[in-house]
Enzyme design. Structure first.
Site, short mmCIF file in Angstrom:
data_model
loop_
_atom_site.label_atom_id
_atom_site.label_comp_id
_atom_site.label_asym_id
_atom_site.label_seq_id
_atom_site.Cartn_x
_atom_site.Cartn_y
_atom_site.Cartn_z
CG HIS A 1 -0.27 -0.22 2.53
ND1 HIS A 1 0.62 0.69 3.05
CD2 HIS A 1 -0.33 -1.24 3.42
CE1 HIS A 1 1.06 0.25 4.22
NE2 HIS A 1 0.51 -0.92 4.46
CG HIS B 1 4.22 -1.61 2.03
ND1 HIS B 1 2.92 -2.06 1.92
CD2 HIS B 1 4.72 -2.20 3.14
CE1 HIS B 1 2.65 -2.91 2.90
NE2 HIS B 1 3.73 -3.01 3.67
#
Lengths: 281, 281
Positions: free
Chosen positions: A34, A37
């Protein structure tokens, strides 16, 4: 971008990169990427010459009744994201490759691993420290990137690196949130629609705490009491813990002073969400 | 030859050596060097371009009633020996430098650390694995050298290196013995004169076992029984354990097959001596 699933092969790639004096950045993840990250990967790409993204759902950090088997995955989508974010190598080993038959060595950060999330998840941080040690030894990064969302994990890894003199620099980047304030997490997908809407209560309660502190409240219990009240206004939310601790050693703080961490964990059904803020008083 | 007591300084020296592509050999010791250590240093000097000898009496591997405070030391003599044996750097930090206030991370090789010497010394191998991890991270050697005298330690470190994917090669060198057969050990100095003479019973009993195996005896208990009898012929010798185990996983062996380790620990007064042989049946 290369996808490598084997330890000997990635060690070989790393060796080649090191020979060329590449500065290596590692972003360790469990995949199902997501924006949190992605912020780590982008930072690594800015600061390093060679970015390794590891995707490994680490069995040793899940408790027996936890969500290891159903942890969300979508490697195809992850690879697309990684490529776009300028990852050089995705390292995605299997559990069998990471934990050979007879594996028995563990790394444990003893005191820091037993409080907060460590109470409900007693072996969790031992699993985290062990797998992160392994990844550090395999990739030998110059810099490794972690998110502040997992605040306790970040402090534990920082302590491990210092205690064991690991030749690695850590960068802990801020929590990335959805538009409504919910901290991004691969586990948010578990939430039913109604719970997803209710889950913003975690962020709201932390914002409320922040305002209280800004207005001069120094008593930790008063703040915890308010956070509890705010969260309890959402009937489906079941509080695991709300703690105000020193951001350095995770020791509970009674009267706010210095850099403090307000951390909480809340269940919605079976889904356990965590969130936190760091405030300097 | 340089003597360095500070972690930042030695890391800096190592960095310079790595830049010159030096192959680094590490010989970790607790000092009070004897010919066993010297054999490790000489081998390192033959195989590497840059030899680091660490001298550190590691408090975390001693039990509360053990000999930490009286462990023999003679740094001046050690430095002379090191220089003669072509050591490049002696790294001799203090306990305070190695274990900063609040140190709490440990490395543990769980199953292998609880048998043989691990029974009488329950925290010993956790201390060993932790300090060796630290030394590996500080020195980043290409090859590290250990003696076969500490057979269980050697297997534990080998397992740790494999389990944690440490980028280090290990070499385990044979036991060096006094002329009469006693395995060299810094602790031999503790022995009273009469005990020193009697202590050769350890080696004698292992030689007796070797002869039995050569003659075809395959039953481990029969061999252990004989070793026990031989050692008991020396009244001051108090047996801690005599074990015949697989040299791979230290699991007890009933019928000898493959590569086996015969290991024993015997007290003379307060002094605990260990010895072993590896035999391929």
């Amino acid at each position: 971008m290369k996808l490598i699933r084997n330890i000997a092969l990635i060690k070989n790639e790393i060796k080649k990169a090191k020979k060329k004096n590449r500065k290596i950045g590692l972003v360790p993840t469990m995949g199902y990427l997501h924006d949190g990250h992605i912020s780590l990967i982008k930072r690594a790409a800015r600061e390093c010459d060679y970015v390794v993204l590891s995707i490994f759902i680490n069995p040793s950090q899940f408790g027996p009744s936890e969500d290891y088997l159903r942890y969300p995955k979508n490697i195809k989508r992850d690879l697309g994201i990684a490529k776009k974010a300028k990852v050089d190598i995705v390292f995605a080993p299997s559990a069998k490759i990471m934990y050979k038959n007879g594996h028995q060595t563990c790394v444990s950060v003893e005191k820091l691993g037993t409080c907060l999330c460590g109470i409900k998840r007693p072996a969790h941080f031992k699993g985290v420290a062990t797998v992160v040690s392994k990844l550090f030894n395999i990739i030998e990064p110059d810099i490794a990137y972690f998110g502040q969302k997992d605040a306790q994990q970040a402090i534990i890894i920082d302590t491990m690196v210092k205690d064991l003199n690991m030749p690695i620099k850590l960068k802990i980047l801020p929590i990335v949130r959805e538009k409504d304030g919910l901290a991004m997490s691969s586990r948010n997908i578990y939430l039913r629609k109604a719970d997803r809407a209710n889950a913003i209560i975690l962020y709201k309660s932390l914002q409320q705490a922040k305002r209280m502190i800004a207005s001069g409240v120094k008593n930790a219990n008063t703040i915890i009491h308010t956070i509890r009240k705010v969260i309890k206004s959402t009937p489906r939310a079941k509080i695991d813990y709300i703690s105000i601790v020193s951001s350095k050693d995770l020791k509970p703080v009674k009267r706010l002073k210095g850099k403090i961490l307000i951390a909480l964990a809340v269940y919605f059904g079976k889904t356990r969400l965590i969130d936190n803020i760091i405030i300097t008083v």
